[in-house]
Design a protein around this motif. Structure first.
Motif, PDB file in Angstrom:
ATOM      1  N   ARG A 144      32.250  98.692 134.899  1.00 10.88           N
ATOM      2  CA  ARG A 144      33.192  98.094 135.844  1.00 10.88           C
ATOM      3  C   ARG A 144      34.050  99.107 136.595  1.00 10.88           C
ATOM      4  O   ARG A 144      35.261  99.127 136.424  1.00 10.88           O
ATOM      5  CB  ARG A 144      34.113  97.119 135.114  1.00 10.88           C
ATOM      6  CG  ARG A 144      33.380  96.020 134.383  1.00 10.88           C
ATOM      7  CD  ARG A 144      34.377  95.023 133.841  1.00 10.88           C
ATOM      8  NE  ARG A 144      33.835  94.339 132.689  1.00 10.88           N
ATOM      9  CZ  ARG A 144      34.529  93.528 131.923  1.00 10.88           C
ATOM     10  NH1 ARG A 144      35.799  93.297 132.182  1.00 10.88           N
ATOM     11  NH2 ARG A 144      33.985  92.929 130.897  1.00 10.88           N
ATOM     12  N   ALA A 147      37.282  98.012 138.279  1.00  8.37           N
ATOM     13  CA  ALA A 147      38.336  97.344 137.504  1.00  8.37           C
ATOM     14  C   ALA A 147      39.700  97.641 138.120  1.00  8.37           C
ATOM     15  O   ALA A 147      40.025  98.789 138.418  1.00  8.37           O
ATOM     16  CB  ALA A 147      38.306  97.826 136.063  1.00  8.37           C
ATOM     17  N   GLU A 148      40.486  96.608 138.323  1.00 12.62           N
ATOM     18  CA  GLU A 148      41.797  96.774 138.944  1.00 12.62           C
ATOM     19  C   GLU A 148      42.866  96.931 137.884  1.00 12.62           C
ATOM     20  O   GLU A 148      43.204  95.979 137.189  1.00 12.62           O
ATOM     21  CB  GLU A 148      42.096  95.561 139.833  1.00 12.62           C
ATOM     22  CG  GLU A 148      41.048  95.350 140.896  1.00 12.62           C
ATOM     23  CD  GLU A 148      41.678  95.180 142.276  1.00 12.62           C
ATOM     24  OE1 GLU A 148      42.896  95.052 142.351  1.00 12.62           O
ATOM     25  OE2 GLU A 148      40.920  95.183 143.239  1.00 12.62           O
ATOM     26  N   LEU A 149      43.395  98.126 137.755  1.00 13.81           N
ATOM     27  CA  LEU A 149      44.450  98.395 136.788  1.00 13.81           C
ATOM     28  C   LEU A 149      45.771  98.539 137.517  1.00 13.81           C
ATOM     29  O   LEU A 149      45.825  99.012 138.652  1.00 13.81           O
ATOM     30  CB  LEU A 149      44.150  99.679 136.015  1.00 13.81           C
ATOM     31  CG  LEU A 149      42.825  99.749 135.255  1.00 13.81           C
ATOM     32  CD1 LEU A 149      42.688 101.116 134.599  1.00 13.81           C
ATOM     33  CD2 LEU A 149      42.728  98.644 134.222  1.00 13.81           C
ATOM     34  N   GLU A 153      49.294 100.708 133.809  1.00 17.67           N
ATOM     35  CA  GLU A 153      48.090 100.761 132.976  1.00 17.67           C
ATOM     36  C   GLU A 153      47.335 102.064 133.209  1.00 17.67           C
ATOM     37  O   GLU A 153      46.808 102.666 132.268  1.00 17.67           O
ATOM     38  CB  GLU A 153      47.202  99.553 133.266  1.00 17.67           C
ATOM     39  CG  GLU A 153      47.732  98.242 132.679  1.00 17.67           C
ATOM     40  CD  GLU A 153      46.964  97.020 133.158  1.00 17.67           C
ATOM     41  OE1 GLU A 153      47.138  95.951 132.551  1.00 17.67           O
ATOM     42  OE2 GLU A 153      46.193  97.132 134.129  1.00 17.67           O
ATOM     43  N   SER A 186      45.120  95.193 127.416  1.00 18.38           N
ATOM     44  CA  SER A 186      44.764  94.726 128.760  1.00 18.38           C
ATOM     45  C   SER A 186      43.750  95.653 129.415  1.00 18.38           C
ATOM     46  O   SER A 186      42.759  95.202 130.012  1.00 18.38           O
ATOM     47  CB  SER A 186      46.026  94.635 129.626  1.00 18.38           C
ATOM     48  OG  SER A 186      45.698  94.303 130.965  1.00 18.38           O
ATOM     49  N   GLN A 189      40.200  95.278 128.039  1.00 23.74           N
ATOM     50  CA  GLN A 189      39.548  94.079 128.549  1.00 23.74           C
ATOM     51  C   GLN A 189      39.092  94.271 129.990  1.00 23.74           C
ATOM     52  O   GLN A 189      37.985  93.865 130.367  1.00 23.74           O
ATOM     53  CB  GLN A 189      40.505  92.882 128.458  1.00 23.74           C
ATOM     54  CG  GLN A 189      40.802  92.444 127.030  1.00 23.74           C
ATOM     55  CD  GLN A 189      41.875  91.369 126.965  1.00 23.74           C
ATOM     56  OE1 GLN A 189      42.610  91.142 127.928  1.00 23.74           O
ATOM     57  NE2 GLN A 189      41.967  90.697 125.831  1.00 23.74           N
ATOM     58  N   ARG A 190      39.925  94.921 130.793  1.00 21.38           N
ATOM     59  CA  ARG A 190      39.611  95.083 132.217  1.00 21.38           C
ATOM     60  C   ARG A 190      38.431  96.013 132.465  1.00 21.38           C
ATOM     61  O   ARG A 190      37.616  95.772 133.367  1.00 21.38           O
ATOM     62  CB  ARG A 190      40.838  95.605 132.974  1.00 21.38           C
ATOM     63  CG  ARG A 190      41.957  94.582 133.156  1.00 21.38           C
ATOM     64  CD  ARG A 190      43.162  95.264 133.785  1.00 21.38           C
ATOM     65  NE  ARG A 190      44.311  94.382 133.859  1.00 21.38           N
ATOM     66  CZ  ARG A 190      44.626  93.649 134.916  1.00 21.38           C
ATOM     67  NH1 ARG A 190      43.852  93.666 135.985  1.00 21.38           N
ATOM     68  NH2 ARG A 190      45.704  92.892 134.917  1.00 21.38           N
TER      69      ARG A 190
END
Length: 208
Positions: A144, A147-149, A153, A186, A189-190
């Motif tokens: 991914r 992925a938007e962190l 994060e 979080s 998971q992302r």
């Protein structure tokens, strides 16, 4: 004075075990509690000595390093297994990390880097040989990348990738340790990972 880091050496080549034992014996802060020539012996000695850090070769006759790592971590959840292998073993390194190893070093490592790696593992961090990281990551499927962190994060993930433990990340960012844990949950998971080592590898691959 803190006690020396207790190390178990696992390698099927006697000359490698002797060399590592001599290297660690000549340095301050380490003691070798045993050495094993194969995975089965490693599992037995790990149970007997409960070392702080296990330096694990991968290619061995009988039970290999991946299976030995899996069994040791299953029996001792806090075991700190560091793969010590050759560059060509990258696929098996991935298997070992998935089995529960906390990091990897290469057999051509400089002594000081080996010492730092063992010390990092003993502190609960994940020593990863930087010069092999890009090649190692190329063997794993992309995780991914889009992925938007959040900015926070990414800060937490970046410090994790540097090898910092949660309490040190919290201190660096001026936040509570439980907040760091929440951010990491979080993040995992992302980006689609399940542990700190995989997250650190993802961060290095994607420049976080």
């Amino acid at each position: 004075m803190t006690h020396p880091i207790r190390v178990l050496l696992v390698d099927d080549h006697d000359v490698v075990r002797r060399g590592l034992a001599a290297l660690l014996a000549g340095a301050v802060g380490f003691t070798v509690v045993g050495d094993a020539a194969d995975g089965a012996e490693a599992v037995s000695l790990a149970a007997e000595h409960t070392p702080d850090v296990i330096l694990m070769d991968l290619s061995m006759p009988g039970m290999d390093g991946v299976e030995a790592t899996k069994r040791i971590v299953a029996d001792h959840a806090d075991a700190r297994v560091v793969v010590l292998t050759s560059f060509s073993d990258r696929e098996r390194i991935l298997d070992a990390l998935d089995a529960g190893a906390v990091g990897y070093l290469l057999k051509d490592v400089e002594p000081d880097e080996l010492f730092r790696g063992v010390q990092a593992a003993a502190r609960g961090e994940s020593p990863l040989a930087p010069k092999a990281a890009s090649a190692l990551l190329s063997a794993r499927a992309e995780s991914r990348p889009s992925a938007e962190l959040t900015a926070r994060e990414r800060e937490v993930l970046g410090l994790l990738a540097e090898g910092l433990a949660n309490k040190h990340i919290a201190r660096r960012l001026g936040i509570a340790e439980k907040t760091v844990k929440a951010h990491l949950t979080s993040v995992f998971q992302r980006i689609g990972v399940t542990d700190r080592t995989q997250a650190a590898l993802w961060a290095r691959r994607h420049g976080s």
